[in-house]
Design a protein around this motif. Structure first.
Motif, PDB file in Angstrom:
ATOM      1  N   MET A 150       0.925  -1.085   0.039  1.00 49.42           N
ATOM      2  CA  MET A 150       0.008  -0.154   0.018  1.00 49.42           C
ATOM      3  C   MET A 150       0.779   1.134  -0.125  1.00 49.42           C
ATOM      4  O   MET A 150       1.978   1.323   0.701  1.00 49.42           O
ATOM      5  N   SER A 151       0.568   2.116  -0.884  1.00 48.48           N
ATOM      6  CA  SER A 151       1.276   3.542  -0.734  1.00 48.48           C
ATOM      7  C   SER A 151       0.066   4.637  -0.639  1.00 48.48           C
ATOM      8  O   SER A 151      -0.854   4.582  -1.375  1.00 48.48           O
ATOM      9  N   LEU A 152       0.228   5.231   0.560  1.00 50.17           N
ATOM     10  CA  LEU A 152      -0.727   6.352   0.564  1.00 50.17           C
ATOM     11  C   LEU A 152       0.023   7.662   1.413  1.00 50.17           C
ATOM     12  O   LEU A 152       0.757   7.393   2.361  1.00 50.17           O
ATOM     13  N   ASP A 153      -0.305   8.730   1.233  1.00 53.19           N
ATOM     14  CA  ASP A 153      -0.196  10.164   1.942  1.00 53.19           C
ATOM     15  C   ASP A 153      -1.395  10.820   1.892  1.00 53.19           C
ATOM     16  O   ASP A 153      -1.520  11.562   0.856  1.00 53.19           O
ATOM     17  N   ARG A 154      -2.182  10.692   3.115  1.00 48.74           N
ATOM     18  CA  ARG A 154      -3.506  11.514   2.751  1.00 48.74           C
ATOM     19  C   ARG A 154      -3.794  11.959   4.440  1.00 48.74           C
ATOM     20  O   ARG A 154      -3.603  11.400   5.425  1.00 48.74           O
ATOM     21  N   THR A 155      -4.716  13.122   4.465  1.00 52.85           N
ATOM     22  CA  THR A 155      -5.199  13.544   5.552  1.00 52.85           C
ATOM     23  C   THR A 155      -6.714  13.395   5.126  1.00 52.85           C
ATOM     24  O   THR A 155      -7.002  13.585   4.168  1.00 52.85           O
ATOM     25  N   ILE A 156      -7.016  12.852   6.410  1.00 56.14           N
ATOM     26  CA  ILE A 156      -8.642  12.759   6.523  1.00 56.14           C
ATOM     27  C   ILE A 156      -9.258  13.496   7.787  1.00 56.14           C
ATOM     28  O   ILE A 156      -8.688  13.604   8.955  1.00 56.14           O
ATOM     29  N   ARG A 157     -10.579  13.917   7.759  1.00 57.18           N
ATOM     30  CA  ARG A 157     -11.098  14.634   8.675  1.00 57.18           C
ATOM     31  C   ARG A 157     -12.493  13.735   8.806  1.00 57.18           C
ATOM     32  O   ARG A 157     -13.201  13.517   7.838  1.00 57.18           O
ATOM     33  N   TRP A 158     -12.934  13.376  10.088  1.00 57.17           N
ATOM     34  CA  TRP A 158     -14.186  13.109  10.275  1.00 57.17           C
ATOM     35  C   TRP A 158     -14.955  13.655  11.403  1.00 57.17           C
ATOM     36  O   TRP A 158     -14.403  14.463  12.013  1.00 57.17           O
ATOM     37  N   ARG A 159     -16.170  13.687  11.318  1.00 58.26           N
ATOM     38  CA  ARG A 159     -17.198  14.346  12.345  1.00 58.26           C
ATOM     39  C   ARG A 159     -17.765  13.381  12.899  1.00 58.26           C
ATOM     40  O   ARG A 159     -18.374  12.293  12.339  1.00 58.26           O
ATOM     41  N   GLY A 160     -17.560  13.012  14.497  1.00 58.77           N
ATOM     42  CA  GLY A 160     -18.379  12.062  15.286  1.00 58.77           C
ATOM     43  C   GLY A 160     -19.848  12.727  15.473  1.00 58.77           C
ATOM     44  O   GLY A 160     -19.936  13.997  15.616  1.00 58.77           O
ATOM     45  N   LEU A 161     -20.739  11.717  15.278  1.00 55.52           N
ATOM     46  CA  LEU A 161     -22.210  12.193  15.658  1.00 55.52           C
ATOM     47  C   LEU A 161     -22.651  12.000  17.012  1.00 55.52           C
ATOM     48  O   LEU A 161     -23.596  12.816  17.191  1.00 55.52           O
ATOM     49  N   HIS A 213      -3.696  11.760   9.653  1.00 52.02           N
ATOM     50  CA  HIS A 213      -2.779  11.918   8.600  1.00 52.02           C
ATOM     51  C   HIS A 213      -2.344  10.331   8.532  1.00 52.02           C
ATOM     52  O   HIS A 213      -1.778   9.890   9.574  1.00 52.02           O
ATOM     53  N   VAL A 214      -2.253   9.819   7.342  1.00 48.55           N
ATOM     54  CA  VAL A 214      -1.616   8.488   7.293  1.00 48.55           C
ATOM     55  C   VAL A 214      -0.658   8.500   6.008  1.00 48.55           C
ATOM     56  O   VAL A 214      -0.844   9.083   5.020  1.00 48.55           O
ATOM     57  N   ILE A 215       0.687   8.124   6.461  1.00 47.32           N
ATOM     58  CA  ILE A 215       1.630   7.887   5.481  1.00 47.32           C
ATOM     59  C   ILE A 215       1.976   6.389   5.328  1.00 47.32           C
ATOM     60  O   ILE A 215       2.380   5.747   6.306  1.00 47.32           O
ATOM     61  N   SER A 216       1.911   5.927   4.149  1.00 48.14           N
ATOM     62  CA  SER A 216       2.564   4.366   4.044  1.00 48.14           C
ATOM     63  C   SER A 216       3.282   4.340   2.985  1.00 48.14           C
ATOM     64  O   SER A 216       3.190   4.997   1.792  1.00 48.14           O
ATOM     65  N   THR A 217       4.350   3.457   3.258  1.00 45.49           N
ATOM     66  CA  THR A 217       5.385   3.232   2.129  1.00 45.49           C
ATOM     67  C   THR A 217       5.609   1.734   2.175  1.00 45.49           C
ATOM     68  O   THR A 217       5.093   1.095   3.068  1.00 45.49           O
ATOM     69  N   PRO A 218       6.455   1.345   1.209  1.00 52.83           N
ATOM     70  CA  PRO A 218       6.685  -0.237   1.339  1.00 52.83           C
ATOM     71  C   PRO A 218       7.371  -0.736   2.537  1.00 52.83           C
ATOM     72  O   PRO A 218       7.309  -1.781   2.997  1.00 52.83           O
ATOM     73  N   ALA A 252     -11.737   4.453  -2.124  1.00 57.95           N
ATOM     74  CA  ALA A 252     -10.804   3.554  -2.845  1.00 57.95           C
ATOM     75  C   ALA A 252      -9.632   3.130  -1.946  1.00 57.95           C
ATOM     76  O   ALA A 252      -9.027   2.017  -2.122  1.00 57.95           O
ATOM     77  N   ASP A 253      -9.346   3.879  -0.825  1.00 53.66           N
ATOM     78  CA  ASP A 253      -8.111   3.617  -0.047  1.00 53.66           C
ATOM     79  C   ASP A 253      -8.772   2.980   1.210  1.00 53.66           C
ATOM     80  O   ASP A 253      -7.898   2.847   2.163  1.00 53.66           O
ATOM     81  N   ARG A 254     -10.000   2.495   1.139  1.00 50.11           N
ATOM     82  CA  ARG A 254     -10.696   1.695   2.154  1.00 50.11           C
ATOM     83  C   ARG A 254     -10.648   2.573   3.459  1.00 50.11           C
ATOM     84  O   ARG A 254     -10.374   1.980   4.709  1.00 50.11           O
ATOM     85  N   LEU A 255     -10.786   3.764   3.613  1.00 48.32           N
ATOM     86  CA  LEU A 255     -11.002   4.705   4.678  1.00 48.32           C
ATOM     87  C   LEU A 255     -12.472   5.167   4.619  1.00 48.32           C
ATOM     88  O   LEU A 255     -13.025   5.362   3.812  1.00 48.32           O
ATOM     89  N   VAL A 256     -13.024   5.131   6.231  1.00 48.19           N
ATOM     90  CA  VAL A 256     -14.407   5.556   6.216  1.00 48.19           C
ATOM     91  C   VAL A 256     -14.670   6.582   5.780  1.00 48.19           C
ATOM     92  O   VAL A 256     -14.093   7.490   5.916  1.00 48.19           O
ATOM     93  N   VAL A 257     -15.936   6.553   4.871  1.00 52.29           N
ATOM     94  CA  VAL A 257     -16.315   7.767   4.484  1.00 52.29           C
ATOM     95  C   VAL A 257     -17.640   7.845   5.414  1.00 52.29           C
ATOM     96  O   VAL A 257     -18.053   9.212   5.792  1.00 52.29           O
ATOM     97  N   ASP A 258     -18.730   6.904   5.676  1.00 49.92           N
ATOM     98  CA  ASP A 258     -19.732   6.859   6.439  1.00 49.92           C
ATOM     99  C   ASP A 258     -20.036   5.871   7.321  1.00 49.92           C
ATOM    100  O   ASP A 258     -19.778   4.733   6.867  1.00 49.92           O
TER     101      ASP A 258
END
Length: 178
Positions: free
Chosen positions: A1-12, A21-26, A163-169
């Motif tokens: 997996m190769s990933l360099d992403r920032t994600i924000r969620w709102r808890g309900l 922030h997720v950083i993934s390298t080999p 597509a990165d299997r990070l939760v949307v909902d």
């Protein structure tokens, strides 16, 4: 997996805000996140090895409480004093409350077949109480963007992921923010 992403969620329930922030390298994956809840702030760091298995997790709250765990990647855990945690034996992943990020850990690590459930022993970390316990969970891929999540207590949700299997909902609990 190769990933360099920032994600924000709102808890309900409860209302929270998270920045991660997720950083993934080999070589490894490093995750850092901050959650603001009504009662406390929480900072977490998770390190996965090159096979996407959790090796270290550190959870720190703004009130000074800290929980740090170490794994050999084969399901043997210890605390920050190098004391073994036999109740977590065979747990390869963690599930940290209150974040949907950790739902991605088994999704990243495993091969999936539509409608074929997979059972996981998780080290479930309660950020409210700063405790850890074993939790049996089942994930089933429904299609490219949906996984059913179930636990032994009868909790059941249909998670939408990107597509990165990070939760949307995560119905009733979390949604992507921005």
């Amino acid at each position: 997996m190769s990933l360099d992403r920032t994600i924000r969620w709102r808890g309900l329930d409860p209302v929270t805000l998270e920045h991660c922030h997720v950083i993934s390298t080999p070589r490894d994956t490093r995750i850092r996140g901050t959650v603001i809840t009504p009662g406390y702030g929480l900072f977490y760091r998770i390190k996965l090895d090159d096979t996407e298995r959790v090796r270290t997790v550190r959870v720190e709250r703004t009130d000074g409480r800290v929980l740090e765990l170490f794994s050999d990647g084969a399901g043997n855990w210890s605390d920050d004093r190098a004391e073994p945690l036999p109740a977590l034996r065979h747990c390869l992943d963690i599930d940290l409350w209150p974040t949907p990020l950790t739902n991605s850990l088994p999704l990243w690590r495993c091969q999936w077949v539509i409608d074929q459930p997979q059972r996981f022993a998780m080290a479930w970390i309660d950020g409210d109480e700063m405790t850890v316990r074993r939790d049996e969970q089942i994930y089933t891929q429904i299609d490219a963007t949906h996984f059913r999540f179930q636990n032994a207590d009868g909790f059941d949700r249909l998670l939408e992921v990107d597509a990165d299997r990070l939760v949307v909902d995560y119905p009733g609990l979390f949604e992507r923010a921005g």
